[in-house]
Design a protein around this motif. Structure first.
Motif, PDB file in Angstrom:
ATOM      1  N   SER A  17       0.822  -1.213   0.000  1.00  0.00           N
ATOM      2  CA  SER A  17       0.000   0.000   0.000  1.00  0.00           C
ATOM      3  C   SER A  17       0.855   1.261   0.000  1.00  0.00           C
ATOM      4  O   SER A  17       0.512   2.250  -0.651  1.00  0.00           O
ATOM      5  CB  SER A  17      -0.939   0.009   1.205  1.00  0.00           C
ATOM      6  OG  SER A  17      -1.842  -1.061   1.120  1.00  0.00           O
ATOM      7  N   LEU A  18       1.977   1.228   0.727  1.00  0.00           N
ATOM      8  CA  LEU A  18       2.872   2.393   0.727  1.00  0.00           C
ATOM      9  C   LEU A  18       3.488   2.618  -0.649  1.00  0.00           C
ATOM     10  O   LEU A  18       3.571   3.757  -1.126  1.00  0.00           O
ATOM     11  CB  LEU A  18       3.966   2.228   1.786  1.00  0.00           C
ATOM     12  CG  LEU A  18       3.529   2.420   3.232  1.00  0.00           C
ATOM     13  CD1 LEU A  18       4.658   2.069   4.186  1.00  0.00           C
ATOM     14  CD2 LEU A  18       3.056   3.844   3.464  1.00  0.00           C
ATOM     15  N   LEU A  72       1.054   0.906 -13.914  1.00  0.00           N
ATOM     16  CA  LEU A  72       1.856   0.296 -12.849  1.00  0.00           C
ATOM     17  C   LEU A  72       1.066   0.223 -11.546  1.00  0.00           C
ATOM     18  O   LEU A  72       1.117  -0.775 -10.827  1.00  0.00           O
ATOM     19  CB  LEU A  72       3.159   1.068 -12.642  1.00  0.00           C
ATOM     20  CG  LEU A  72       4.081   0.527 -11.550  1.00  0.00           C
ATOM     21  CD1 LEU A  72       4.531  -0.895 -11.856  1.00  0.00           C
ATOM     22  CD2 LEU A  72       5.284   1.445 -11.365  1.00  0.00           C
ATOM     23  N   ALA A  73       0.304   1.272 -11.243  1.00  0.00           N
ATOM     24  CA  ALA A  73      -0.519   1.267 -10.028  1.00  0.00           C
ATOM     25  C   ALA A  73      -1.556   0.145 -10.083  1.00  0.00           C
ATOM     26  O   ALA A  73      -1.762  -0.561  -9.089  1.00  0.00           O
ATOM     27  CB  ALA A  73      -1.202   2.623  -9.846  1.00  0.00           C
ATOM     28  N   VAL A  74      -2.179  -0.041 -11.235  1.00  0.00           N
ATOM     29  CA  VAL A  74      -3.179  -1.111 -11.374  1.00  0.00           C
ATOM     30  C   VAL A  74      -2.514  -2.476 -11.233  1.00  0.00           C
ATOM     31  O   VAL A  74      -3.045  -3.373 -10.559  1.00  0.00           O
ATOM     32  CB  VAL A  74      -3.934  -0.984 -12.718  1.00  0.00           C
ATOM     33  CG1 VAL A  74      -4.817  -2.195 -12.969  1.00  0.00           C
ATOM     34  CG2 VAL A  74      -4.768   0.288 -12.751  1.00  0.00           C
ATOM     35  N   ILE A  75      -1.338  -2.645 -11.830  1.00  0.00           N
ATOM     36  CA  ILE A  75      -0.625  -3.924 -11.746  1.00  0.00           C
ATOM     37  C   ILE A  75      -0.217  -4.218 -10.299  1.00  0.00           C
ATOM     38  O   ILE A  75      -0.411  -5.344  -9.809  1.00  0.00           O
ATOM     39  CB  ILE A  75       0.605  -3.926 -12.679  1.00  0.00           C
ATOM     40  CG1 ILE A  75       0.155  -3.940 -14.136  1.00  0.00           C
ATOM     41  CG2 ILE A  75       1.513  -5.109 -12.385  1.00  0.00           C
ATOM     42  CD1 ILE A  75       1.269  -3.691 -15.127  1.00  0.00           C
ATOM     43  N   LEU A  79      -1.535  -7.346  -8.119  1.00  0.00           N
ATOM     44  CA  LEU A  79      -0.625  -8.313  -7.502  1.00  0.00           C
ATOM     45  C   LEU A  79      -0.837  -8.386  -5.995  1.00  0.00           C
ATOM     46  O   LEU A  79      -0.852  -9.475  -5.409  1.00  0.00           O
ATOM     47  CB  LEU A  79       0.829  -7.944  -7.805  1.00  0.00           C
ATOM     48  CG  LEU A  79       1.314  -8.218  -9.221  1.00  0.00           C
ATOM     49  CD1 LEU A  79       2.705  -7.635  -9.431  1.00  0.00           C
ATOM     50  CD2 LEU A  79       1.302  -9.708  -9.513  1.00  0.00           C
ATOM     51  N   LEU A  80      -1.003  -7.235  -5.376  1.00  0.00           N
ATOM     52  CA  LEU A  80      -1.218  -7.188  -3.934  1.00  0.00           C
ATOM     53  C   LEU A  80      -2.497  -7.927  -3.552  1.00  0.00           C
ATOM     54  O   LEU A  80      -2.509  -8.740  -2.619  1.00  0.00           O
ATOM     55  CB  LEU A  80      -1.266  -5.731  -3.468  1.00  0.00           C
ATOM     56  CG  LEU A  80      -1.362  -5.466  -1.985  1.00  0.00           C
ATOM     57  CD1 LEU A  80      -0.162  -6.037  -1.250  1.00  0.00           C
ATOM     58  CD2 LEU A  80      -1.456  -3.964  -1.734  1.00  0.00           C
ATOM     59  N   MET A  81      -3.565  -7.685  -4.288  1.00  0.00           N
ATOM     60  CA  MET A  81      -4.831  -8.358  -3.994  1.00  0.00           C
ATOM     61  C   MET A  81      -4.729  -9.863  -4.224  1.00  0.00           C
ATOM     62  O   MET A  81      -5.233 -10.654  -3.413  1.00  0.00           O
ATOM     63  CB  MET A  81      -5.950  -7.768  -4.854  1.00  0.00           C
ATOM     64  CG  MET A  81      -6.388  -6.399  -4.433  1.00  0.00           C
ATOM     65  SD  MET A  81      -7.719  -5.792  -5.509  1.00  0.00           S
ATOM     66  CE  MET A  81      -8.279  -4.381  -4.572  1.00  0.00           C
ATOM     67  N   LEU A 195      -8.342  -2.695   1.857  1.00  0.00           N
ATOM     68  CA  LEU A 195      -7.237  -2.101   1.106  1.00  0.00           C
ATOM     69  C   LEU A 195      -7.623  -0.749   0.518  1.00  0.00           C
ATOM     70  O   LEU A 195      -6.777   0.095   0.291  1.00  0.00           O
ATOM     71  CB  LEU A 195      -6.794  -3.004  -0.040  1.00  0.00           C
ATOM     72  CG  LEU A 195      -5.936  -4.204   0.305  1.00  0.00           C
ATOM     73  CD1 LEU A 195      -5.717  -5.039  -0.933  1.00  0.00           C
ATOM     74  CD2 LEU A 195      -4.620  -3.773   0.891  1.00  0.00           C
ATOM     75  N   ILE A 196      -8.902  -0.581   0.212  1.00  0.00           N
ATOM     76  CA  ILE A 196      -9.329   0.666  -0.426  1.00  0.00           C
ATOM     77  C   ILE A 196      -9.873   1.553   0.599  1.00  0.00           C
ATOM     78  O   ILE A 196     -10.414   2.161   1.065  1.00  0.00           O
ATOM     79  CB  ILE A 196     -10.317   0.447  -1.583  1.00  0.00           C
ATOM     80  CG1 ILE A 196     -11.611  -0.230  -1.128  1.00  0.00           C
ATOM     81  CG2 ILE A 196      -9.670  -0.367  -2.663  1.00  0.00           C
ATOM     82  CD1 ILE A 196     -12.665  -0.301  -2.182  1.00  0.00           C
TER      83      ILE A 196
END
Length: 196
Positions: A17-18, A72-75, A79-81, A195-196
């Protein structure tokens, strides 16, 4: 009882998230045309440059928007999710659903950055008006383009600027009506909604 997978999820969620925040800050700083030479802008550039440099060779900007940092933010969100779902439920999830949830998450983060930047801006206007601190200047550069439409609508009230109130209301309405409803309609699990 908290198990090792829950602790690992917490660590990954925090670090991911950071980094996602730094990526979105880079996108927003370019969007609002913030001072590139500000130390905080330079930090965002240096932290994201290793991943964005190769992407920029392939992905062009579109209408002045830095599409490579947005992608990149979406990727990273996706990946995090998927890693969190894999650790908690043993499955990485449906890729199409993950993409939709990632778009919702990145949009929510975009709105949250403006929301918290507005809070800091309002506090700074009370505590240190006209400050030349690099952080304060960057916050104002982020908030001013967002507040400009509200300032045009509202009458001049002398030294009192109530445009942040309307901006807060608009951001919260979008969050409540769009983001939360989309997350619920697409079946986003509660662990990912955090997360959101």
């Amino acid at each position: 009882m908290i198990g090792p997978s829950t602790a690992l999820v917490f660590i990954l969620q925090t670090i991911g998230s950071l980094y996602l925040l730094v990526i979105m800050l880079r996108f927003i700083l370019q969007l609002v045309r913030a001072d590139f030479y500000n130390p905080l802008s330079q930090f965002a550039v240096r932290a994201t440059q290793p991943l964005l440099k190769p992407m920029r060779r392939v992905i062009p900007s579109l209408f002045g928007l830095d599409m490579s940092s947005l992608l990149l933010a979406v990727i990273v969100q996706m990946l995090l999710m998927s890693v969190i779902l894999l650790l908690l439920y043993g499955t990485a999830g449906n890729p199409v659903q993950l993409l939709i949830w990632s778009l919702i998450g990145v949009t929510a983060l975009f709105l949250n950055i403006f929301f918290y930047a507005l809070i800091v801006s309002v506090i700074l206007s009370w505590v240190a008006p006209g400050s030349h601190n690099p952080g304060a200047e960057l916050i104002n550069q982020i908030c001013d383009p967002f507040l400009a439409p509200f300032r045009r609508i509202l009458p001049n009230l002398g030294g009192l600027d109530i445009s942040p109130i309307l901006a807060f209301m608009a951001l919260k309405l979008i969050d409540m009506l769009v983001i939360n409803n989309l997350a619920a309609m697409t079946g986003m699990p509660e662990v990912l909604r955090r997360l959101i």
